[in-house]
Structure formats: structure tokens, C-alpha cells
Scaffold this active site. Structure first.
Site: not given
Ligand SMILES: *Cc1c(COP(=O)(O)O)cnc(C)c1O
Length: 421
Positions: A239, A275-278, A314, A318, A346-347
Site C-alpha cells: 500500500g 506485500e508491496p506492489g505499486r 487508471r 481512478y 469510443c468512450e
Molecule cells: C493490492 C494488494 C497489495 C498491494 O498493494 P500496493 O498498493 O500495490 O502495494 C498487497 N496486499 C494485498 C492483500 C492486496 O490486495
């Protein structure tokens, strides 16, 4: 910091000129930087140094198996939210004991898949799921480590569509009910309670919600231990936000985030998972597109590019901002004009930016969207029968296509005409 810089006026991905990739694969395409992915992973790793920890990359943010393998080789685990993502992690060579299974609606088939292939832990989100998992594990004769995802009821102060930690959100169990739910979990065969999970939302630009949530998790750890549970692992979710707009104030750094973790839960002696993604993938990718037309409207100019909302949703979904830059750097002092940057779909929602100040661009000119490495390619669709666009990975002076553009035949042949037609 990323590795997409201008050299002699030409935007590069590491050591590769972006126009070279465009010539080889055609536009639009995504390009990711190995050096940036590596750097972001290491920054988190250092932020948690001294604590027993595992960084589980959130596969949903960018699930290309070449990206997963790049991170896995650095020691990353994976956080998956579906059977498909689980199989991607396995295909990238990630061992089962480094794969965490999250998600609010896991099916019994998905449970079976992960229990057979090996899994580090399930993050359970409801009592019905707990019962289902217990049954599936018992059928297979295994005992599965679990955490329960608690909803700490804190306001993540992020976009409503990506806030997950308020009581009105569908995620986790209310923290107020946690002790009862843990007692039920401990009584079920097939499950071994090992920890607590929390994830309050995405693109957080303030550390305070994390501090509140983790403080509640620390209190709960003490209570659950007093109740007799061996709480030894805390999954603190992902997050942390990224700077989408370079001109804005930058969000907190992973090092500062790590400090919050240390201060709130560091004394508990638990293994920490995040659990970082972004933050790992977002600024490690560009979406590169080319100008189709320059269209003059009434009092408004449009730059029509060959990428569209189906490639990068996105902005439409968002109201997200992406910095958009010309691949060939404008001359110093060149005039800026406000343009709306739009795709061909077409949006009206197929608008990437309104009244963005850009230097003059003509047909065929290349444009790059920054911060497109997370929640870009993974959220793409074939709306308007537009093929999914290629993904390219750069490493130093090398680049490789890591997902090809499908042909129209492949797309159309997936449809089937019934016998009666
Ligand atoms: C989406 C999600 C993440 C990753 O969130 P980021 O904002 O991308 O870091 C981690 N854990 C869970 C359970 C998620 O649903």
C-alpha cells in the site's frame, strides 16, 4: 528514482533508447526496467533490515513472469490473490514456501491448487472461508499455516476504490471480533494459526494510517498470545504510495515506513511480511505510445495517441495522473500548449489527461507515460478488439519482449460460432 532518463535528448530505458524498442516492437507497448525493480526491492529489504522478514511482491500489480522471476532471484516472495496468479508465481520459479495466498473469495479449487503445489500461508478473510480451507486441507491430509486478515477500521486516506481497511469495506474480519474468530480457527482441523494479516489500502501517501493499523495489530498480538495462540508472523500488507506527479510532494520513503514497522511491532519478535506492489513496479515501467493525430477542437486541442483506456485504465478508473513526456526531449525554452491526451476508444472516459502542458507534437511522435509499471498491463482488456500490447523488459543495454502482441486471428479465433448458425 527510476532508470528512464534522457540522454542526448532521447529518452532511454536504462541503456536502451526508447525509439529503438518502438521500431522493434511497434507502439503502443510497456517497457520495464530491471535496475529499477531491483532498486525498489532492495530499498524495502534495507528498510526492514535487522528484522526477520520476507518481502512478498503483490503479483496483481504486475504479473508478467519475467518480472516475477527478476524479483524472485533477489529473494522476493509473492503475494497472490487467485489460482492464476499462483500458477504464474510457480511458472516464474518461485518455491511454494515463498507464496502467500491472499484474497477475499478463494474457491476450493484454488485452495486445492495451492495446497498441492505448496504454499507459505493462507491469509484467511472470513469464517466461511476458514471452514472451507479446513475441509480442503483435511481432505488432502495436510495442515495449512494461516493468518486471519483483520480489518482495523482505519481510514487509509486514499482513493475510495483502493481503500480496504474501513469497516464498510469487504475485506477481512472486524478486528473487534478477532479473538472469537481466532478461537474458532484454532479448533478447526487442517489449520495452524501462525499470525495476523492486515492490508488497509493502496497508494497511501501518509504513514499515520499504517501506524494506527499496526498499533492495533500489535495490541491484538498480545491478546491472542494471552489466549494461547502462537502468533509468530505478521503480514502487514502493501500500500505504500508512489510519486505519480513529480512536481508534487513525494510520499514517505520505504525507510520511513520501515521505521513505523519497527516502532509499532518490532518488539514482538515476529517474522514480518510485507506485500508491496505499486512501490516496486509502478515507477519501473513506461507505457510508450505514438501520436496518431493532432486534432483542433473548438477552443481545445486533442492529441490522439495509439494507446487507449483498454491498455491503461487508471486515469478512467481512478482519475489517476500519469506524467506524460515526449520521447524526444523538447528544445529548451520551446513553447508549451495545453492539450487533452486521448485514445481512440469510443468512450469519453478514454482520456488520459486534460489540458496538459506539452510542447508541439506531430503524427508519429513518441510519447511516454511514466509510472505505468503497476496496475497497467495487468488491468488491460481487449475492448474495441484492440490486442493486448507487448511488454518489454530492459536490463542494461539488452531488451527482450516478455509478452508478445497477439495477432487478430488469435483474438478472433477464440470466439466460436454455434452449430445452429
Ligand atoms: C493490492 C494488494 C497489495 C498491494 O498493494 P500496493 O498498493 O500495490 O502495494 C498487497 N496486499 C494485498 C492483500 C492486496 O490486495
Amino acid at each position: 528514482m527510476d532508470h528512464f532518463l534522457y540522454r542526448n535528448g532521447v529518452l532511454h530505458a536504462e541503456d536502451v533508447p526508447v525509439p529503438e524498442i518502438a521500431t522493434a516492437v511497434g507502439t503502443p507497448f510497456y517497457v520495464y526496467s530491471t535496475a529499477t525493480l531491483t532498486r525498489h526491492f532492495r530499498v524495502f529489504d534495507e528498510a526492514l533490515s535487522g528484522m526477520d522478514h520476507l518481502i512478498c511482491f503483490a503479483v496483481k500489480s504486475n504479473s508478467n513472469i519475467a518480472v516475477l522471476k527478476t524479483l524472485a532471484e533477489l529473494g522476493a516472495g509473492m503475494d497472490v490473490v487467485s489460482g492464476g496468479e499462483y500458477l504464474r508465481a510457480k511458472a516464474a520459479g518461485v518455491p511454494g514456501d515463498r507464496i502467500v495466498f491472499s484474497g477475499v473469495g478463494k474457491t476450493r479449487d484454488e485452495m486445492r491448487l495451492a495446497l498441492t503445489g505448496g504454499v507459505r500461508q493462507f491469509n484467511v478473510e472470513s469464517e466461511p472461508e476458514m471452514h472451507a480451507l479446513s475441509e480442503v486441507a483435511s481432505e488432502l491430509g495436510v495442515v495449512v499455516p494461516i493468518t486471519v486478515r483483520v480489518n482495523p477500521d482505519v481510514d487509509a486516506k486514499t482513493h475510495a476504490k483502493i481503500a480496504t481497511g474501513k469497516s464498510e469495506n469487504k475485506f477481512g474480519i472486524p478486528i473487534s471480533k478477532a479473538r472469537t474468530v481466532y478461537a474458532h480457527a484454532a479448533a478447526l482441523p487442517g489449520l495452524e494459526v501462525i499470525g495476523i494479516d492486515v492490508h488497509i489500502g493502496s497508494q497511501l501517501t501518509d504513514l499515520e494510517p499504517f501506524r494506527q493499523a499496526y498499533t492495533k495489530v500489535a495490541e491484538l498480538t498480545v491478546q491472542l498470545r494471552a489466549d494461547g495462540h502462537d502468533i509468530r508472523r505478521l503480514d502487514l500488507g502493501g500500500g505504500l504510495g508512489i510519486p505519480y506527479e513529480r512536481s508534487n510532494v513525494a510520499p514517505p520513503l520505504p525507510l520511513e515506513y520501515g521505521q513505523v514497522i519497527r516502532e509499532t511491532v518490532g518488539h514482538l519478535g515476529c517474522e514480518i511480511e510485507i506485500e508491496p506492489g505499486r512501490l516496486v513496479a509502478g515507477n519501473a515501467g513506461l507505457l510508450v505510445t505514438s501520436v496518431i493525430y493532432n486534432k483542433q477542437g473548438e477552443g481545445r486541442d486533442f492529441l490522439i495517441v495509439d494507446a487507449a483506456m483498454n491498455d491503461l485504465i487508471r486515469p478512467a478508473m481512478y482519475d489517476a495522473h500519469h506524467d506524460i513526456v515526449p520521447v524526444i526531449e523538447a528544445e529548451a525554452g520551446a513553447d508549451l500548449h495545453p492539450v487533452d491526451i486521448v485514445g481512440p476508444v469510443c468512450e469519453t472516459g478514454d482520456t488520459f489527461a486534460r489540458q496538459r502542458q506539452l510542447t508541439a507534437l506531430g503524427e508519429g511522435d513518441l510519447v511516454a507515460f511514466r509510472s505505468a509499471g503497476a496496475y497497467g498491463a495487468v488491468m488491460a482488456s481487449e475492448y474495441n478488439t484492440r490486442p493486448l500490447i507487448p511488454e518489454v523488459l530492459v536490463n542494461g543495454d539488452q531488451f527482450a519482449v516478455i509478452r508478445e502482441r497477439p495477432s487478430f486471428d488469435e483474438i478472433i479465433n477464440r470466439d466460436k460460432i454455434p452449430e445452429w448458425l
